[in-house]
Design an enzyme around this catalytic site. Structure first.
Site, PDB file in Angstrom:
ATOM      1  N   HIS A   1       0.854  -1.187   0.000  1.00  0.00           N
ATOM      2  CA  HIS A   1       0.000   0.000   0.000  1.00  0.00           C
ATOM      3  C   HIS A   1       0.885   1.229   0.000  1.00  0.00           C
ATOM      4  O   HIS A   1       1.936   1.232   0.637  1.00  0.00           O
ATOM      5  CB  HIS A   1      -0.918   0.015   1.235  1.00  0.00           C
ATOM      6  CG  HIS A   1      -2.063   0.941   1.068  1.00  0.00           C
ATOM      7  ND1 HIS A   1      -1.973   2.290   1.343  1.00  0.00           N
ATOM      8  CD2 HIS A   1      -3.317   0.724   0.608  1.00  0.00           C
ATOM      9  CE1 HIS A   1      -3.132   2.849   1.063  1.00  0.00           C
ATOM     10  NE2 HIS A   1      -3.966   1.932   0.612  1.00  0.00           N
TER      11      HIS A   1
ATOM     12  N   ASP B   1      -8.171  -5.560   0.479  1.00  0.00           N
ATOM     13  CA  ASP B   1      -8.831  -6.278  -0.610  1.00  0.00           C
ATOM     14  C   ASP B   1      -8.455  -7.745  -0.693  1.00  0.00           C
ATOM     15  O   ASP B   1      -9.119  -8.515  -1.370  1.00  0.00           O
ATOM     16  CB  ASP B   1      -8.570  -5.555  -1.930  1.00  0.00           C
ATOM     17  CG  ASP B   1      -9.321  -4.242  -1.949  1.00  0.00           C
ATOM     18  OD1 ASP B   1     -10.433  -4.221  -1.402  1.00  0.00           O
ATOM     19  OD2 ASP B   1      -8.787  -3.248  -2.463  1.00  0.00           O
TER      20      ASP B   1
HETATM   21  N1  CMC Z   1       4.297  -7.459  -5.168  1.00  0.00           N
HETATM   22  C1  CMC Z   1       5.634  -7.440  -5.342  1.00  0.00           C
HETATM   23  N2  CMC Z   1       6.422  -6.368  -5.168  1.00  0.00           N
HETATM   24  C2  CMC Z   1       5.817  -5.223  -4.823  1.00  0.00           C
HETATM   25  C3  CMC Z   1       4.415  -5.146  -4.617  1.00  0.00           C
HETATM   26  C4  CMC Z   1       3.653  -6.316  -4.791  1.00  0.00           C
HETATM   27  N3  CMC Z   1       2.333  -6.309  -4.613  1.00  0.00           N
HETATM   28  N4  CMC Z   1       4.086  -3.884  -4.274  1.00  0.00           N
HETATM   29  C5  CMC Z   1       5.233  -3.183  -4.260  1.00  0.00           C
HETATM   30  N5  CMC Z   1       6.275  -3.992  -4.581  1.00  0.00           N
HETATM   31  C6  CMC Z   1       7.695  -3.608  -4.606  1.00  0.00           C
HETATM   32  C7  CMC Z   1       8.022  -2.796  -5.842  1.00  0.00           C
HETATM   33  O1  CMC Z   1       8.480  -3.618  -6.905  1.00  0.00           O
HETATM   34  C8  CMC Z   1       9.081  -1.849  -5.337  1.00  0.00           C
HETATM   35  O2  CMC Z   1      10.306  -2.562  -5.292  1.00  0.00           O
HETATM   36  P1  CMC Z   1      11.700  -1.765  -5.529  1.00  0.00           P
HETATM   37  O3  CMC Z   1      11.787  -0.735  -4.443  1.00  0.00           O
HETATM   38  O4  CMC Z   1      12.733  -2.828  -5.417  1.00  0.00           O
HETATM   39  O5  CMC Z   1      11.600  -1.146  -6.887  1.00  0.00           O
HETATM   40  C9  CMC Z   1       8.673  -1.588  -3.882  1.00  0.00           C
HETATM   41  O6  CMC Z   1       7.896  -2.733  -3.485  1.00  0.00           O
HETATM   42  C10 CMC Z   1       7.832  -0.329  -3.691  1.00  0.00           C
HETATM   43  O7  CMC Z   1       6.765  -0.372  -4.631  1.00  0.00           O
HETATM   44  P2  CMC Z   1       6.093   0.921  -5.292  1.00  0.00           P
HETATM   45  O8  CMC Z   1       5.361   0.502  -6.520  1.00  0.00           O
HETATM   46  O9  CMC Z   1       7.140   1.992  -5.436  1.00  0.00           O
HETATM   47  O10 CMC Z   1       5.115   1.359  -4.153  1.00  0.00           O
HETATM   48  P3  CMC Z   1       3.875   2.292  -4.320  1.00  0.00           P
HETATM   49  O11 CMC Z   1       3.635   2.919  -3.005  1.00  0.00           O
HETATM   50  O12 CMC Z   1       4.033   3.194  -5.488  1.00  0.00           O
HETATM   51  O13 CMC Z   1       2.700   1.261  -4.716  1.00  0.00           O
HETATM   52  C11 CMC Z   1       0.867  -0.194  -4.639  1.00  0.00           C
HETATM   53  C12 CMC Z   1       1.700   0.849  -3.878  1.00  0.00           C
HETATM   54  C13 CMC Z   1      -0.393  -0.513  -3.808  1.00  0.00           C
HETATM   55  C14 CMC Z   1       0.401   0.379  -5.979  1.00  0.00           C
HETATM   56  C15 CMC Z   1       1.719  -1.467  -4.857  1.00  0.00           C
HETATM   57  O14 CMC Z   1       2.104  -2.007  -3.623  1.00  0.00           O
HETATM   58  C16 CMC Z   1       1.003  -2.503  -5.700  1.00  0.00           C
HETATM   59  O15 CMC Z   1       1.062  -2.451  -6.936  1.00  0.00           O
HETATM   60  N6  CMC Z   1       0.285  -3.499  -5.034  1.00  0.00           N
HETATM   61  C17 CMC Z   1      -0.506  -4.460  -5.754  1.00  0.00           C
HETATM   62  C18 CMC Z   1      -1.809  -3.788  -6.202  1.00  0.00           C
HETATM   63  C19 CMC Z   1      -2.774  -3.575  -5.031  1.00  0.00           C
HETATM   64  O16 CMC Z   1      -2.962  -4.451  -4.209  1.00  0.00           O
HETATM   65  N7  CMC Z   1      -3.411  -2.383  -5.011  1.00  0.00           N
HETATM   66  C20 CMC Z   1      -4.494  -2.078  -4.058  1.00  0.00           C
HETATM   67  C21 CMC Z   1      -4.100  -1.121  -2.996  1.00  0.00           C
HETATM   68  S1  CMC Z   1      -5.263  -1.141  -1.602  1.00  0.00           S
HETATM   69  C22 CMC Z   1      -6.783  -0.758  -2.246  1.00  0.00           C
HETATM   70  C23 CMC Z   1      -6.900   0.668  -2.673  1.00  0.00           C
HETATM   71  O17 CMC Z   1      -6.718   1.575  -1.839  1.00  0.00           O
HETATM   72  O18 CMC Z   1      -7.208   0.896  -3.848  1.00  0.00           O
END
Ligand code: CMC
Length: 431
Positions: free
Chosen positions: A308, A366
Site C-alpha cells: 500500500h 482487498d
Molecule cells: N508485489 C511485489 N512487489 C511489490 C508489490 C507487490 N504487490 N508492491 C510493491 N512492490 C515492490 C516494488 O516492486 C518496489 O520494489 P523496488 O523498491 O525494489 O523497486 C517496492 O515494493 C515499492 O513499490 P512501489 O510501486 O514503489 O510502491 P507504491 O507505493 O508506489 O505502490 C501499490 C503501492 C499498492 C500500488 C503497490 O504495492 C502494488 O502495486 N500493489 C498491488 C496492487 C494492489 O494491491 N493495489 C491495491 C491497494 S489497496 C486498495 C486501494 O486503496 O485501492
C-alpha cells in the site's frame, strides 16, 4: 494552521525564499509552495504525489506508520465494530455522529431515493451483455446527470445535498442492475423495509421465481465491507473526483470519473485481480513460483492486494476484514477450498519472506474482501463495483467539502517538459 514560529527556506540561484509552514491537527507539517513560482521562477516535481498535499481536508486521517485510519477522528476498527455503514456515511458527510433522530431522518432520506428513473432501464439495455459491470457503472453513473437535472447546479447548496443523497442511494441499485444485466436476469427493484446492505444483497441475488431470505451474518459482513471502504482520504480516485469537480463539473460526472479511476488494478481493481491470481496459482505447491516472479525485477507480475502506498506497517482495515472473512467462511462451511488454501499459505509466506517484510508489503483490505465476496457468490467482476458503491460516500463527502471551500481553484498541475524545443514547421515534401 499557518505556524508563524516555523518556516522553510529554499535557496534557488543564490536567492533565499522563505516558505510558510502549515501545522495540521495530525500528521507532518506542510510546506506551502504556492508562491514558489512567482518568487523563485521554479516548479516542484513530485510524480505520484508522494510528498504533496493537494488540498486541505477535515474528513479522514491516515497514519501509515502506525496503521491508523480515522474518520472525523474516530478509528476505523471502532466504527466497523460498533457502527454501521449509513451512520458512517452521515459521519463522513456532516462531520459528527448523528443523534438517533438525525440518523433516522438520514436513513429515511437515503432509502426514499433508492429507485432509479425507469427510463434508465432502457439505457442499460444499450450495453453488451458481456460488458464489465465497471464499464456499465462508469456510463450509467455519468448518465445520472442526464436524468436528474434538478440536482446538478453546484452553486445551490440544496441541490448539492440532493445530489449527494441520490448518489449514495442509487449507486447500489445501479451496481446490482449492472450485475443482473450481465447474467441475463431481470432487474430487482429496491425494497425500503430492508437495511442498506440487505437491500443490496437482495437486489443482486433475488429472482422473481423464489423468495430470497437475507442471511443476517452475510448482510453484516456486506455492511462491514462497505464501512471499511467508505473513505480513504486523497487516494487516486478521490483525487480524480476533486480534480474533475475543481472545474465546476456536476457531481454525477465527477463520481463517474472517480469510478473510472478506481477500476485500475493498482487501485480498486486489485480485489478482482487478487482472486483471479489466487485461482491462477491454483494449488499451494505453485506458490513459490509466483513468489519468485513477484521478486523478479524483470517480471511485471506483482502479488495483488499486497502493499500500500500509505500503510507501511499494516492495513487496519485488513485486520477487521480478516475477522469477517473467518466468520463468513465458517457460516458457509467453506473452510478448505483450494483458493482459500492458496490465500492462507500466500499470506503466511509473504508475512515471513524477507523481500516482503523489508519492503513492508502486507496483505491489504482487498485480500480479505475478495475472499468474502467470492464466498458470498459474487463473480470477481463485481468486486470492484462493490468497492465503488462503498466509496461513493467518500467521493461525495470530499466533493462537498471542496465545493463549499471559498478558496476553491481549478486544479492545474505544472509539468517538467522533456519534449522538443521550438522548431519551424517543415513542408511534407521536405521531410
Ligand atoms: N508485489 C511485489 N512487489 C511489490 C508489490 C507487490 N504487490 N508492491 C510493491 N512492490 C515492490 C516494488 O516492486 C518496489 O520494489 P523496488 O523498491 O525494489 O523497486 C517496492 O515494493 C515499492 O513499490 P512501489 O510501486 O514503489 O510502491 P507504491 O507505493 O508506489 O505502490 C501499490 C503501492 C499498492 C500500488 C503497490 O504495492 C502494488 O502495486 N500493489 C498491488 C496492487 C494492489 O494491491 N493495489 C491495491 C491497494 S489497496 C486498495 C486501494 O486503496 O485501492
Amino acid at each position: 494552521m499557518t505556524d508563524t514560529t516555523k518556516s522553510a527556506t529554499i535557496t534557488i540561484n543564490n536567492q533565499q525564499i522563505d516558505l510558510p509552514v502549515h501545522s495540521p491537527t495530525a500528521g507532518p507539517d506542510v510546506v506551502d509552495i504556492g508562491k514558489l513560482y512567482a518568487q523563485g521562477g521554479v516548479f516542484t516535481y513530485d510524480p505520484g504525489f508522494t510528498s504533496t498535499a493537494s488540498c486541505q481536508s477535515a474528513i479522514t486521517f491516515i497514519d501509515g506508520d502506525k496503521g491508523e485510519l480515522l474518520h472525523r477522528g474516530y478509528p476505523i476498527d471502532q466504527l466497523a465494530e460498533k457502527s454501521h455503514y449509513l451512520e458512517v456515511c452521515y459521519l463522513l458527510m456532516y462531520g459528527e455522529l448523528p443523534s438517533a433522530n438525525a440518523l433516522e431522518d438520514f436513513e429515511a432520506r437515503v432509502t426514499r431515493h433508492t429507485m432509479v428513473h425507469e427510463q434508465m432501464h432502457n439505457f442499460f439495455r444499450g450495453f453488451r451483455r458481456d460488458a464489465h459491470p465497471m464499464a456499465t457503472m462508469v456510463g450509467v453513473v455519468g448518465a445520472m446527470s442526464a436524468f436528474y437535472h434538478d440536482s446538478t447546479d453546484i452553486n445551490d447548496p440544496w441541490q448539492r445535498e440532493v445530489a449527494a443523497i441520490r448518489l449514495i442511494a442509487k449507486v447500489p441499485t445501479i451496481a446490482a442492475m449492472a450485475y443482473k444485466y450481465s447474467v441475463g436476469q431481470p432487474f430487482v427493484y429496491p425494497r425500503n423495509d430492508l437495511d442498506y446492505a440487505s437491500n443490496f444483497l437482495r437486489m443482486c441475488f433475488s429472482v422473481p421465481a423464489e423468495e430470497y431470505e437475507v442471511n443476517p451474518i452475510l448482510s453484516r459482513a456486506m455492511d462491514r465491507i462497505f464501512t471499511l471502504h467508505a473513505d480513504h482520504e486523497q487516494n487516486a480516485s478521490t483525487s480524480t473526483v476533486r480534480l474533475a469537480s475543481s472545474s465546476g463539473a456536476n457531481p454525477f460526472a465527477c463520481v463517474a470519473a472517480g469510478i473510472a479511476c478506481l477500476w485500475g488494478p493498482a487501485h480498486g481493481g486489485a480485489n478482482q485481480a487478487c482472486l483471479e491470481m489466487l485461482r491462477e496459482i491454483g494449488t499451494v505447491d505453485r506458490i513459490p513460483e509466483f513468489i519468485a516472479r513477484a521478486k523478479d525485477k524483470n517480471d511485471p507480475f506483482r502479488l495483488m492486494s499486497f502493499g500500500h502506498r500509505v500503510y507501511k506497517n499494516f492495513d487496519p482495515r485488513a485486520k477487521v476484514m480478516k475477522q469477517s472473512a473467518d466468520e463468513v467462511l465458517g457460516l458457509l462451511g467453506i473452510e478448505d477450498n483450494d483458493t482459500l488454501k492458496v490465500a492462507m499459505e500466500l499470506e503466511k509466506i509473504a508475512l515471513e519472506d524477507p523481500y516482503f517484510v523489508e519492503k513492508k508489503l502486507y496483505p491489504n483490505v482487498d485480500f480479505y474482501s475478495g475472499i468474502i465476496l467470492d464466498a458470498m457468490g459474487f463473480p470477481t467482476s463485481m468486486f470492484t463495483p462493490i468497492f465503488a458503491l462503498a466509496r461513493t460516500v467518500g467521493w461525495v463527502s470530499q466533493w462537498k467539502e471542496q465545493i463549499a471551500d471559498p478558496a476553491l481553484k481549478i486544479g492545474r498541475p505544472r509539468q517538467l517538459y522533456t519534449g522538443e524545443t521550438f522548431r519551424d514547421y517543415v513542408d511534407v515534401e521536405n521531410r
